[in-house]
Design a protein around this motif. Sequence first.
Motif, short mmCIF file in Angstrom:
data_model
loop_
_atom_site.label_atom_id
_atom_site.label_comp_id
_atom_site.label_asym_id
_atom_site.label_seq_id
_atom_site.Cartn_x
_atom_site.Cartn_y
_atom_site.Cartn_z
N TYR A 2 0.80 -1.23 0.00
CA TYR A 2 0.00 0.00 0.00
C TYR A 2 0.83 1.28 0.00
O TYR A 2 0.30 2.35 -0.27
CB TYR A 2 -0.92 0.02 1.23
CG TYR A 2 -2.04 -0.99 1.16
CD1 TYR A 2 -3.27 -0.66 0.61
CD2 TYR A 2 -1.87 -2.28 1.67
CE1 TYR A 2 -4.31 -1.59 0.56
CE2 TYR A 2 -2.90 -3.21 1.62
CZ TYR A 2 -4.11 -2.86 1.06
OH TYR A 2 -5.13 -3.78 1.01
N PRO A 31 -1.97 0.05 6.55
CA PRO A 31 -3.36 0.29 6.93
C PRO A 31 -3.67 -0.30 8.30
O PRO A 31 -3.11 -1.33 8.69
CB PRO A 31 -4.16 -0.44 5.83
CG PRO A 31 -3.19 -0.68 4.72
CD PRO A 31 -1.86 -0.85 5.38
N ASP A 66 -6.64 -1.45 9.19
CA ASP A 66 -7.84 -2.29 9.18
C ASP A 66 -7.64 -3.65 8.52
O ASP A 66 -8.60 -4.30 8.13
CB ASP A 66 -8.97 -1.55 8.46
CG ASP A 66 -8.64 -1.20 7.01
OD1 ASP A 66 -7.44 -1.18 6.66
OD2 ASP A 66 -9.58 -0.95 6.23
N LYS A 80 -4.64 5.12 9.03
CA LYS A 80 -5.30 5.23 7.73
C LYS A 80 -5.73 3.84 7.27
O LYS A 80 -4.98 2.87 7.42
CB LYS A 80 -4.33 5.84 6.72
CG LYS A 80 -4.97 6.46 5.50
CD LYS A 80 -3.92 7.22 4.68
CE LYS A 80 -4.57 8.04 3.59
NZ LYS A 80 -3.56 8.82 2.83
N SER A 81 -6.93 3.74 6.73
CA SER A 81 -7.45 2.45 6.31
C SER A 81 -6.92 2.06 4.94
O SER A 81 -6.29 2.87 4.24
CB SER A 81 -8.98 2.49 6.26
OG SER A 81 -9.42 3.23 5.13
N SER A 82 -7.21 0.84 4.55
CA SER A 82 -6.80 0.36 3.22
C SER A 82 -7.53 1.11 2.11
O SER A 82 -7.09 1.10 0.96
CB SER A 82 -7.07 -1.14 3.11
OG SER A 82 -8.43 -1.42 3.38
N LYS A 83 -8.62 1.78 2.44
CA LYS A 83 -9.37 2.57 1.46
C LYS A 83 -8.97 4.04 1.48
O LYS A 83 -9.55 4.86 0.75
CB LYS A 83 -10.87 2.43 1.72
CG LYS A 83 -11.38 0.99 1.53
CD LYS A 83 -12.86 0.90 1.79
CE LYS A 83 -13.35 -0.55 1.61
NZ LYS A 83 -14.80 -0.68 1.89
N GLY A 84 -8.01 4.38 2.34
CA GLY A 84 -7.50 5.75 2.36
C GLY A 84 -8.23 6.69 3.28
O GLY A 84 -8.02 7.91 3.21
N THR A 85 -9.08 6.18 4.17
CA THR A 85 -9.79 7.05 5.11
C THR A 85 -9.12 6.99 6.47
O THR A 85 -8.57 5.96 6.87
CB THR A 85 -11.26 6.61 5.24
OG1 THR A 85 -11.30 5.24 5.67
CG2 THR A 85 -11.97 6.75 3.90
#
Length: 715
Positions: free
Chosen positions: A428, A432, A434, A492-497
């Motif tokens: 990534y 992340p 999560d 930060k999550s794997s989706k970028g949040t």
Amino acid sequence: MKKLIMIMLMALLIVSGAEAADNSKGGSRFTDYVNPWIGTGGHGHVFLGANVPFGLIQLGPTQHCRGWDWCSGYHASDSVLTGFSHMHLSGTGVGDLGDVLFLPVAHCDSKETRFSHANETVRPGYYAIRLQQPNVFVELTATQRVGFHRYTFGADQQQAMMRIDLKWGIGWDRWVESTIQQEAPTLITGSRRSSGWAKDQQVFFAAEFSTPVSIKRQEGDSIMVLTIDDVTKPVLIKCSLSAVSIDAAKANMRAELPGWDFPGTVAAADKAWNDELGKIIIETNDPRTRAIFYTAMYHTMTAPSVFCDVTGSYRGSDGKVYRGDFTNYTTFSLWDTYRAAHPLMTLIHPEKQHDMAQTFLHIFEQQGKLPVWHLMGNETDCMVGNPGVVVLADMVLKGFVDDKEAAFRAMKASAMLDERGMNLLKQYGYIPFDIDGTVESVGKGLEYALADDAIAKVAKLLGKNNDYKYFFNRSRSYKHYFDPQTGFMRGKSSKGTFHEPFDPVATTGRHHDYTEGNAWQYTWLVPHDVDGLVKLFGGKERFVEKLDSLFTISSNLGENAPPDVTGLIGQYAHGNEPSHHVLYLYNYVGQPWKTARLVRQTMNELYSNDLDGLSGNEDVGQMSAWYILSSLGLYQVEPAGGKYVFGSPLFTEATLNVGNGKTFTIRAHNNSAENIYVQSIKLNGKPYTKSYLMFDDIVKGGLLEFEMGSEVAGL
């Protein structure tokens, strides 16, 4: 009762301090300035006992483990001894070791004895205590691999008994198996295997008595009670250790302590300490700061400790026995010590750096990665990041490593593994929070980033352009965690949040996005690219505004704060290592006077000549190394490369022995409690305008002069 004990100990401290002040007039007995009691109370977790600098043996009193503050095996609030064991940790947050425990006993069933701190004496290389049950005066000293005991029994003791306990261990240590036997009338030998923080620790011992002993009772292969018939004169015991074999332990004894000269061994230990403590000579009229300084020096030399026999044999990380042509070391608390303890060692212990580097490279060969937190031949994987990479890179960049290519291969391979979140970092570009229950994602990510920067520097030195670009880019991965809306580093999550809910002061140990800290403390963990961090804030003004707030916001850490996060000035936590460079960040934005003010405040308020004289765990020398470097007016902010940033020197003059017959003197003119700000600087008589000094400039030898004053000034 505890209050009475503390009062008595404080009286001892005052007396010892007065004695040291009187002895200081000679100017050469640096051991007189050391107060070994500092850090034995509070959360200091320091070792108390007899050892020599960097020795395998730490022979001292051991108590029952009554909680976290007994990680070293001893706490000043306690008054019960279980015996005297030969290895201890100093300043760690986890307890282990405590191997090969001796206890003089009045009865076969005795397993402990009460004592009074008023009857204890301790100085570098020597520990003594008067016990009442039984009536015996105990004295301890040591060489590198041999513990030396002297027991003087009272006239009322017609016969004496000694208990040897191989089951006993400190903290996490758990006995697995052992052997013990009497080989001769005066010789007891054995082995011990345990599992704890060090998952597979092996130690072998040979204990030689000065008078014949007989077995009174034996419990399996772990506990033996001996009778000593002749107590008309002091009973001496030499106990040598090895991680290889009983025969190796015997050889260590023959080489290091062939005779029975106890006073001579005490004197030799004192000389060994005096020589090492004298590597920095300070000039000050303040006995308090002198005691704190030389005790800090003392604390930095308990570890790393020698982990090989006199023949060069040692037990490797794979459990196999090796024979090296270098001194192998152990007890590397690298997540702590890469920040100040190792940068200090490169200045005053240059003769040890080659062997340290060799130790690192051999650990890599044996376990497939550089050490993370190494203990007695075991990788504990304690804490986060790749701190072994940082320390090895610093040694390479400072010229201590002969085979730079081998060092680079070890660093690169260690950074390209798929363990401890590095697989996610490669996938990534950050870690992340999560995925697969990942915890400490920010702590891990920031530590990996600064280690990658160290690798990039070595790659650049070696002309490896592709590797340089890769690791340089990866070292800037810290930017992923920065939230410009809140001005904090966040998960930060794997989706970028960003991780929600978010509370920047919440501190829950190692079970959230940070490692023993919170967002306020971890936002600044970019020591390798401070200019880049300033840009993330939108410039110096906003950066300074946020940094100022760190020291003024409430010190509340929330309900579940771990005990590690201590020594608070606002949310700055000096008691834990990720904060240690933060005071010096003002130098990077043109406001060094703020660094000077805060450094002086920290030295004056968070260090003392007291039982509770440290604001957090000693952490194997890091807490003390910060004080040493800061009191000299220097600190290596960037983890690798040797850029020592200026702060506020505490002493009128300090002279460092930097090896090769050279000295570097730091002189602070017009220095005082009010004149804490650097007005101007000269290096070897010439004006100097930079806010830092490079390692190469220091080890050449010379004179650095600070002109101090009470007015704020910038460089």
